[in-house]
Design a protein around this motif. Structure first.
Motif, PDB file in Angstrom:
ATOM      1  N   CYS A  55      28.426   9.034   2.123  1.00  0.00           N
ATOM      2  CA  CYS A  55      28.784   8.513   3.454  1.00  0.00           C
ATOM      3  C   CYS A  55      30.294   8.453   3.615  1.00  0.00           C
ATOM      4  CB  CYS A  55      28.204   7.119   3.663  1.00  0.00           C
ATOM      5  SG  CYS A  55      26.470   7.123   4.066  1.00  0.00           S
ATOM      6  N   GLU A  56      30.974   7.969   2.583  1.00  0.00           N
ATOM      7  CA  GLU A  56      32.434   7.893   2.655  1.00  0.00           C
ATOM      8  C   GLU A  56      33.033   9.282   2.837  1.00  0.00           C
ATOM      9  OE1 GLU A  56      34.127   5.585  -0.517  1.00  0.00           O
ATOM     10  OE2 GLU A  56      32.825   3.879  -0.082  1.00  0.00           O
ATOM     11  N   ARG A  57      32.472  10.268   2.176  1.00  0.00           N
ATOM     12  CA  ARG A  57      32.960  11.643   2.324  1.00  0.00           C
ATOM     13  C   ARG A  57      32.761  12.130   3.747  1.00  0.00           C
ATOM     14  NH1 ARG A  57      35.294  15.174   3.592  1.00  0.00           N
ATOM     15  NH2 ARG A  57      35.325  17.297   2.813  1.00  0.00           N
ATOM     16  N   ALA A  58      31.567  11.876   4.315  1.00  0.00           N
ATOM     17  CA  ALA A  58      31.273  12.298   5.689  1.00  0.00           C
ATOM     18  C   ALA A  58      32.200  11.602   6.692  1.00  0.00           C
ATOM     19  CB  ALA A  58      29.810  12.021   6.031  1.00  0.00           C
ATOM     20  N   LEU A  59      32.627  10.402   6.360  1.00  0.00           N
ATOM     21  CA  LEU A  59      33.528   9.659   7.239  1.00  0.00           C
ATOM     22  C   LEU A  59      34.950  10.190   7.171  1.00  0.00           C
ATOM     23  CD1 LEU A  59      31.969   6.200   6.719  1.00  0.00           C
ATOM     24  CD2 LEU A  59      32.471   7.199   8.936  1.00  0.00           C
ATOM     25  N   ASN A  60      35.257  10.983   6.172  1.00  0.00           N
ATOM     26  CA  ASN A  60      36.578  11.597   6.067  1.00  0.00           C
ATOM     27  C   ASN A  60      36.647  12.946   6.775  1.00  0.00           C
ATOM     28  OD1 ASN A  60      37.799   9.509   4.630  1.00  0.00           O
ATOM     29  ND2 ASN A  60      37.052  10.292   2.684  1.00  0.00           N
ATOM     30  N   ASN A  61      35.506  13.447   7.239  1.00  0.00           N
ATOM     31  CA  ASN A  61      35.486  14.714   7.978  1.00  0.00           C
ATOM     32  C   ASN A  61      36.002  14.493   9.397  1.00  0.00           C
ATOM     33  OD1 ASN A  61      34.341  16.141   5.847  1.00  0.00           O
ATOM     34  ND2 ASN A  61      32.254  15.719   6.518  1.00  0.00           N
ATOM     35  N   GLY A  77      20.252   1.972  10.302  1.00  0.00           N
ATOM     36  CA  GLY A  77      20.126   3.200   9.537  1.00  0.00           C
ATOM     37  C   GLY A  77      21.340   4.075   9.731  1.00  0.00           C
ATOM     38  N   PHE A  78      21.366   5.178   8.982  1.00  0.00           N
ATOM     39  CA  PHE A  78      22.491   6.110   9.008  1.00  0.00           C
ATOM     40  C   PHE A  78      21.988   7.514   8.706  1.00  0.00           C
ATOM     41  CE2 PHE A  78      21.819   5.548   4.619  1.00  0.00           C
ATOM     42  CZ  PHE A  78      22.311   6.681   3.984  1.00  0.00           C
ATOM     43  N   ALA A  79      22.778   8.498   9.080  1.00  0.00           N
ATOM     44  CA  ALA A  79      22.497   9.889   8.731  1.00  0.00           C
ATOM     45  C   ALA A  79      23.812  10.644   8.713  1.00  0.00           C
ATOM     46  CB  ALA A  79      21.544  10.526   9.744  1.00  0.00           C
ATOM     47  N   CYS A  80      23.976  11.509   7.714  1.00  0.00           N
ATOM     48  CA  CYS A  80      25.217  12.273   7.543  1.00  0.00           C
ATOM     49  C   CYS A  80      24.926  13.766   7.465  1.00  0.00           C
ATOM     50  CB  CYS A  80      25.900  11.884   6.230  1.00  0.00           C
ATOM     51  SG  CYS A  80      26.305  10.141   6.078  1.00  0.00           S
ATOM     52  N   TYR A  81      25.971  14.545   7.654  1.00  0.00           N
ATOM     53  CA  TYR A  81      25.927  15.972   7.341  1.00  0.00           C
ATOM     54  C   TYR A  81      27.292  16.375   6.800  1.00  0.00           C
ATOM     55  CZ  TYR A  81      28.370  17.265  11.719  1.00  0.00           C
ATOM     56  OH  TYR A  81      29.278  17.409  12.734  1.00  0.00           O
ATOM     57  N   ASP A  82      27.351  17.526   6.164  1.00  0.00           N
ATOM     58  CA  ASP A  82      28.591  18.020   5.540  1.00  0.00           C
ATOM     59  C   ASP A  82      29.197  16.983   4.591  1.00  0.00           C
ATOM     60  OD1 ASP A  82      28.298  20.358   6.935  1.00  0.00           O
ATOM     61  OD2 ASP A  82      30.053  20.092   8.226  1.00  0.00           O
ATOM     62  N   ALA A  83      28.353  16.283   3.851  1.00  0.00           N
ATOM     63  CA  ALA A  83      28.837  15.269   2.914  1.00  0.00           C
ATOM     64  C   ALA A  83      29.113  15.889   1.543  1.00  0.00           C
ATOM     65  CB  ALA A  83      27.837  14.122   2.800  1.00  0.00           C
ATOM     66  N   THR A  84      28.100  16.436   0.897  1.00  0.00           N
ATOM     67  CA  THR A  84      28.283  17.055  -0.412  1.00  0.00           C
ATOM     68  C   THR A  84      28.510  18.554  -0.293  1.00  0.00           C
ATOM     69  OG1 THR A  84      27.008  15.337  -1.513  1.00  0.00           O
ATOM     70  CG2 THR A  84      27.208  17.426  -2.670  1.00  0.00           C
ATOM     71  N   CYS A  85      27.819  19.188   0.642  1.00  0.00           N
ATOM     72  CA  CYS A  85      27.977  20.619   0.897  1.00  0.00           C
ATOM     73  C   CYS A  85      28.000  20.868   2.392  1.00  0.00           C
ATOM     74  CB  CYS A  85      26.796  21.406   0.308  1.00  0.00           C
ATOM     75  SG  CYS A  85      26.886  21.644  -1.454  1.00  0.00           S
ATOM     76  N   LEU A  86      28.773  21.861   2.797  1.00  0.00           N
ATOM     77  CA  LEU A  86      28.792  22.250   4.197  1.00  0.00           C
ATOM     78  C   LEU A  86      27.421  22.775   4.601  1.00  0.00           C
ATOM     79  CD1 LEU A  86      32.238  24.073   4.434  1.00  0.00           C
ATOM     80  CD2 LEU A  86      31.691  21.728   5.108  1.00  0.00           C
ATOM     81  N   GLY A  87      26.987  22.390   5.791  1.00  0.00           N
ATOM     82  CA  GLY A  87      25.707  22.856   6.296  1.00  0.00           C
ATOM     83  C   GLY A  87      24.510  22.071   5.799  1.00  0.00           C
TER      84      GLY A  87
END
Length: 156
Positions: A55-61, A77-87
């Motif tokens: 989540c912290e990574r996704a918040l840096n995008n 709740g929450f949902a992320c994308y592009d956190a560990t890998c793009l796409g």
């Protein structure tokens, strides 16, 4: 757990669900940067350190690639994308108290729509648990031989 593939150009329309939740007081929106620590602490409390890190990574995008469902100032709740890998979609989670209300499906749909608007044609849902949920909600299909996938050798 396998990965799943979603055709982002062919998502079902869940605007009625998102609207119904909004009418019930549930707002689904991008996380704002000042909420980073609050969300990270919430995810750590309800889920895991790994998910909090993602989540912290996704918040840096830019744009921020993490969405939350909020009711009266409380995170549901929450949902992320592009956190560990793009796409990749995920991680995602809904509090035990909010499950069964459509919050997870709405977060999934809003996040996948954001991925499509970001330019992706397909999205990968990494290391899925509830494969049946994703198949029914957005037509996701299991990617053969995708276990253990991107999380292989993860330090615990």
């Amino acid at each position: 757990m396998p990965d799943m593939l979603v055709r982002l150009y062919d998502l079902p329309d869940h605007t009625a669900l998102v609207s119904a939740l909004a009418a019930d007081g549930v707002e689904i929106r991008r996380v704002l940067p000042p909420e980073k620590r609050v969300l990270s602490a919430w995810v750590l409390e309800h889920f895991s350190p790994g998910w909090a890190s993602e989540c912290e990574r996704a918040l840096n995008n830019w744009p921020v690639s993490c969405f939350i469902a909020v009711d009266n100032g409380a995170i549901l709740g929450f949902a992320c994308y592009d956190a560990t890998c793009l796409g990749f979609f995920g991680p995602t989670g809904v509090s035990a108290a909010a499950r069964g209300r459509g919050v997870g499906k709405a977060l999934l749909w809003v996040t996948l729509r954001a991925m499509r608007e970001h330019g992706y044609g397909y999205g990968v849902i990494g290391g899925v648990g509830p494969a049946e949920f994703y198949a029914k909600a957005v037509g996701a299909e299991i990617i053969a031989d995708s276990t253990p996938g991107i999380y292989r050798g993860l330090v615990q």
